[in-house]
Design an enzyme around this catalytic site. Structure first.
Site, PDB file in Angstrom:
ATOM      1  N   THR A 155       0.788  -1.201   0.000  1.00  0.00           N
ATOM      2  CA  THR A 155       0.000   0.000   0.000  1.00  0.00           C
ATOM      3  C   THR A 155       0.841   1.282   0.000  1.00  0.00           C
ATOM      4  OG1 THR A 155      -1.305  -1.297   1.519  1.00  0.00           O
ATOM      5  CG2 THR A 155      -1.839   1.047   1.376  1.00  0.00           C
ATOM      6  N   ARG A 182     -10.583 -10.942  -1.612  1.00  0.00           N
ATOM      7  CA  ARG A 182     -10.100 -10.509  -0.295  1.00  0.00           C
ATOM      8  C   ARG A 182      -9.943  -8.983  -0.270  1.00  0.00           C
ATOM      9  NH1 ARG A 182      -5.550  -7.312   1.418  1.00  0.00           N
ATOM     10  NH2 ARG A 182      -4.899  -8.014   3.468  1.00  0.00           N
ATOM     11  N   GLY A 184      -8.507  -5.790   2.290  1.00  0.00           N
ATOM     12  CA  GLY A 184      -7.733  -5.492   3.491  1.00  0.00           C
ATOM     13  C   GLY A 184      -8.179  -4.202   4.143  1.00  0.00           C
ATOM     14  N   THR A 205      -0.365   0.775   6.927  1.00  0.00           N
ATOM     15  CA  THR A 205       0.109  -0.040   5.818  1.00  0.00           C
ATOM     16  C   THR A 205       0.653  -1.339   6.404  1.00  0.00           C
ATOM     17  OG1 THR A 205       1.584  -0.159   3.900  1.00  0.00           O
ATOM     18  CG2 THR A 205       2.386   1.074   5.769  1.00  0.00           C
ATOM     19  N   GLY A 208      -3.190  -6.213   6.258  1.00  0.00           N
ATOM     20  CA  GLY A 208      -4.508  -5.599   6.320  1.00  0.00           C
ATOM     21  C   GLY A 208      -5.489  -6.291   7.239  1.00  0.00           C
TER      22      GLY A 208
HETATM   23  N1  GLY Z   1      -2.505  -2.978   3.771  1.00  0.00           N
HETATM   24  C1  GLY Z   1      -2.915  -3.482   2.540  1.00  0.00           C
HETATM   25  C2  GLY Z   1      -3.658  -4.729   2.588  1.00  0.00           C
HETATM   26  O1  GLY Z   1      -3.428  -5.555   3.450  1.00  0.00           O
HETATM   27  O2  GLY Z   1      -4.496  -4.930   1.725  1.00  0.00           O
END
Ligand code: GLY
Length: 294
Positions: A155, A182, A184, A205, A208
């Site tokens: 991210t 999925r 996050g 970040t 997630g």
């Molecule tokens: N932090 C990004 C995710 O896990 O989708």
């Protein structure tokens, strides 16, 4: 006073430089963060987000993004979007042109097409090669999280403060080789981002699932409201995660925060964490501590 921050060394470099350039051209803060994230999404050499980033387990890219305005608490997000970039601009359209906070999947894509976004193939040759390599050796998943070819793979989350107004925004292709569908933390208001001009702003970040369970950005912002400094606020959230969510030390989880005075803090469950900080026109890369076991 103007402060803009962006996560990760390489993609954050592109995003923060583009955001600063936008500000120099007179863009407002939300537009500057949007342009920053869009520049990184559209750069196929960056594998963190957008075009050419790391696909899901079906070999397809599903993108998530969000934006929140601290002055009004308006927010917009999209998740699981295929074949559209920049999704940060789509998230902003959801915020500004619909009564909703989030649109998902195929219907978010339909909204994008209604709004004039051009559908495009987001898979580059490198992304396909990375996917084929992973299919042959799926046990290498952890190597891909944050570090593919030594380039952070995650991210980009940004926070900005300008004339007392805060904006937070995030864009991601999610966990590399994730299960299709999925989602996050990044498009979830309160998990991936939060901003409230009365308090401050925070972003996240990393893993997630764990950041979402912790409501990491909201928790950190509430820590600011309780009187903690940005650094203390982030450390409280990360220590809580390490104590209550043991999986949060498997894959790094990071929170960062800014108060109304432009002071910033950040902390990670694993590995020191690089954050680009642009303050009144000067840009520097700072490193923040990991609080987890090394
Ligand atoms: N932090 C990004 C995710 O896990 O989708």
């Amino acid at each position: 006073m103007e402060v803009i921050v962006a996560t990760w060394r390489e993609p954050g470099d592109v995003a923060s430089a583009a955001a600063m350039a936008a500000r120099r051209e007179g863009a407002d803060l939300a537009t500057a963060l949007e342009r920053g994230l869009a520049a990184a999404e559209l750069d196929p050499s960056l594998i963190a987000i957008g075009l050419g980033s790391v696909p899901n387990a079906d070999g397809e890219l599903e993108l998530d993004a969000s934006m929140m305005i601290g002055k009004t608490l308006e927010a917009g997000a999209v998740c699981g979007v295929r074949g559209i970039v920049p999704v940060i601009s789509l998230a902003r359209r959801v915020m500004e042109r619909t009564p909703h906070v989030m649109l998902a999947g195929e219907q978010a894509r339909r909204f994008a097409l209604e709004q004039g976004f051009e559908p495009r193939n987001l898979l580059t040759e490198n992304a396909i090669a990375r996917y084929e390599e992973w299919r042959l050796r799926p046990e290498r998943i952890k190597e891909y999280v944050h570090h593919v070819d030594d380039k952070p793979s995650d991210t980009i989350t940004m926070i900005g403060l300008c004339d007392g107004e805060l904006v937070a925004a995030s864009s991601t292709s999610g966990l590399p080789f994730k299960k299709p569908g999925r989602i996050g933390d990044s498009p979830i208001i309160g998990a991936g981002i939060y901003a409230d001009d009365e308090i401050g702003a925070a972003g996240a970040t990393g893993n997630g699932e764990e950041l979402w369970k912790a409501c990491a950005s909201f928790r950190t912002t509430m820590n600011l409201r309780a009187g903690m400094s940005p650094q203390e606020a982030c450390e409280e959230t990360i220590r809580h995660m390490i104590r209550r969510q043991p999986k949060s030390i498997d894959i790094p989880c990071v929170v960062f925060a800014m108060d109304r005075q432009g002071k910033i803090g950040a902390a990670s469950t694993k590995h020191p964490f690089p954050l680009w900080v642009c303050r009144d026109g000067n840009r520097e890369l700072l490193e923040f501590p990991s609080l987890g076991p090394e």
